[in-house]
Write an enzyme that holds these catalytic residues in place. Structure first.
Site, short mmCIF file in Angstrom:
data_model
loop_
_atom_site.label_atom_id
_atom_site.label_comp_id
_atom_site.label_asym_id
_atom_site.label_seq_id
_atom_site.Cartn_x
_atom_site.Cartn_y
_atom_site.Cartn_z
N ASP A 189 -2.41 0.06 0.17
CA ASP A 189 -3.58 0.94 0.07
C ASP A 189 -4.78 0.25 -0.57
O ASP A 189 -4.65 -0.46 -1.57
CB ASP A 189 -3.25 2.16 -0.78
CG ASP A 189 -2.31 3.11 -0.05
OD1 ASP A 189 -1.82 2.75 1.04
OD2 ASP A 189 -2.06 4.20 -0.59
N ASP B 137 2.72 7.70 8.32
CA ASP B 137 2.97 6.91 7.11
C ASP B 137 4.41 6.42 7.06
O ASP B 137 5.20 6.65 7.99
CB ASP B 137 2.60 7.79 5.89
CG ASP B 137 2.03 6.98 4.74
OD1 ASP B 137 2.32 5.77 4.65
OD2 ASP B 137 1.32 7.58 3.90
#
Ligand code: GLA
Length: 563
Positions: free
Chosen positions: A238, A183
């Site tokens: 996202d 990430d």
């Protein structure tokens, strides 16, 4: 790039406070390692493009807990094992789902005295290695998560790998991890390419094959540089479980098709299918479009609670085959007008998968042609509906009436054999048996021959004469069928689904009545189908109509469309 990513607009379930806390940490000058820890083995020197590592030659398939659990307590060892069990029991493993991936919140907030990561003792009391062993015992693979920053994204201060790349990568390898999602939070403003490349090198240095998933949300256009770095890269922020989110992500990912290929994929984020925020029609669109985009298929719902409809969507082998096609092409937009989308994906066998996708809130007729989809000119085209599981032929038009927010997914192939039907043998000079010899007709990929020529050979095997006279053709085709059904085209008009000229190979192998009028419609619908010029409706001979009447059995040959 930004020093700290904007977190407030992202529907990831984390708190704004968490993001602010991370920001403060950053603003306060929390120690940002300028350089990575160092390689510990000689293997580190031998770095090569990640896409050459032989992994993810087709888009990764599996599960990730994030979309269903975020950091809630239900994300734990029992869940992960339960998902692995379901993969096996429900046939998902068989369907291709392989990776069982842990997302954020698996780790303890502090590294141990040796600087090593440890698992959260409440969620994973037996540690990550035990989970890996369990997953491996099921013939599956385990994935893990960390961030290319000082902390992960959840906002509670879990350790990230920036500055610990080699040690953490080795830790993952020692536990038996097969996949890393890396990430972007708390990245301290270090150049993305540098951060992600360092972890690639660290993973390679372990010597363990580990699929490398770059998750920097498309902020640094990874599709321009990451093919040599990762096996897949997120292209967007996202996803959340809503039509608007899914649609927006799809639209951002579609133009990036050129960057995708075996070993290096665009990743429009994990699936929301089954999480409850969309209708099943919308979830079918989600699954269809992710497959046409050759996206990773990472199930994001808790399969322990999934409905039969969810399993049906996620297990659709024909749609999965689109995603997993070894050619590895991402579909491209053929047209999009007024919310009517046509997206076509080239397949290894030369066919095209065409998604007719309706973005609007009412039913729409969506049309294209075989030519626009990239198919070569042919007498006719075989079209397989990948959700209805039916096959029919067209003369090149591809269209359907698509419900609101729905997708009709079609696999279309040039049908080189159509010309042999329904007029039977001897109607095309190039397919005539010469001097009574075996007709030069290409076999299917699987080596089978079907249709009248197959019957012809069968008859030869039974010492029947070759080069049958026209007047005997009908009877011989009938006789042959007693040995093995020929591949026939039977008419099953289905105006309700918007298919005109719909010639179905009956899968049930039951007789389908064919009238003279139907016969004329068939023969008149495909110009040139019988060779030597199109038989106009009025030109149709009685003999041809009679021959067609005999063609009443479906072939029952699955996979015909894959020729
Ligand atoms: C980021 C990622 C998500 C998820 C969360 C976990 O938002 O993009 O996919 O991994 O972090 O905190």
């Amino acid at each position: 790039m930004r020093h700290l990513p904007t977190r407030t607009t992202r529907a990831s379930g984390r708190t704004v406070i968490g993001a602010l806390a991370a920001g403060l940490l950053c603003a306060a000058g929390a120690t940002a390692p300028a350089v990575a820890d160092s390689p510990t083995t000689a293997a580190a020197a031998a770095v090569s493009p990640q896409s050459d590592n032989g992994l993810a030659l087709t888009p990764p398939m599996g599960f990730n807990n994030w979309n269903s659990t975020h950091c809630r307590a239900e994300f734990n060892e029992a869940m992960v094992k339960g998902i692995a069990d379901i993969f096996v029991e429900k046939g998902l493993k068989e369907a291709g789902y392989q990776y069982v991936n842990l997302d954020d919140c698996w780790a303890k907030p502090q590294r141990n005295a040796d600087g090593k990561l440890e698992a959260d003792p409440v969620r994973f009391p037996n540690g990550i290695e035990a989970v890996a062993d369990y997953v491996h015992s099921k013939g599956l693979k385990l994935g893990i998560y960390t961030s290319a920053g000082t902390k992960t994204c959840d906002g509670t201060g879990l350790p990230g790998a920036l500055g610990h790349e080699y040690s953490d990568a080795q830790q993952f390898a020692d536990w038996g991890v097969d996949y890393l999602k890396y990430d972007n939070c708390n990245n301290q403003g270090v150049d993305a390419k540098k951060r992600y490349t360092t972890m690639r090198d660290a993973l390679q240095a372990t010597g363990r094959p580990i699929v490398y998933s770059i998750c920097e949300w498309g902020e640094n256009k990874p599709w321009e540089w990451a093919a040599d770095v990762g096996n897949l890269w997120r292209t967007t922020g996202d996803i959340s479980d809503s039509w608007g989110s899914m649609l927006s992500i799809m639209k951002q990912n579609l133009p990036l098709a050129a960057a995708a290929g075996p070993g290096h994929w665009n990743d429009p984020d994990m699936l929301e299918v089954g999480n409850g925020g969309m209708t099943d029609t919308e979830y079918r669109t989600h699954f269809s479009m992710w497959s046409v985009m050759a996206a990773p298929l990472l199930i994001g719902s808790d399969l322990r609670k999934a409905t039969p409809e969810t399993f049906e969507i996620l297990s659709n082998q024909e749609v999965i085959a689109v995603d997993q096609d070894p050619l590895g092409k991402q579909g491209t937009v053929v047209s999009s007008t007024g919310g009517r989308w046509v997206v076509a994906k080239e397949m290894k066998d030369g066919s095209r998968v065409v998604a007719l996708f309706n973005e609007t809130g009412s039913a729409q007729r969506i049309s294209t042609t075989a030519k626009e989809a990239g198919l070569p000119e042919a007498d006719a085209y075989t079209t397989r509906d990948l959700w209805q599981h039916t096959t029919y032929n067209t003369a090149g038009g591809i269209s359907a009436t698509v419900p609101a927010h729905g997708t009709v997914l079609l696999r279309v192939a040039a049908d080189s054999k159509w010309a042999a039907y329904p007029c039977g043998r001897g109607t095309r000079p190039d397919r005539q048996p010469v001097g009574g010899g075996r007709p030069q007709r290409p076999a299917d990929d699987d080596g089978h021959r079907s249709g009248p020529y197959a019957c012809h050979e069968r008859l030869r095997g039974s010492h029947r004469p070759v080069g049958l006279a026209d007047r005997g053709a009908v009877a011989d085709r009938h006789r042959c069928r007693a040995h093995r059904p020929c591949a026939d085209h039977t008419l099953a008009g289905d105006a309700s689904r918007g298919h005109s000229h719909r010639y179905v190979r009956s899968e049930a192998q039951r007789p389908v009545p064919v009238t003279d009028r139907d016969a004329r419609a068939v023969l008149g619908a495909v110009p040139g189908a019988c060779g030597g010029g199109a038989p106009g409706r009025q030109q149709l001979s009685e003999r041809s109509a009679a021959a067609l009447r005999f063609q009443r059995l479906g072939s029952g040959r699955e996979g015909h469309q894959q020729r």
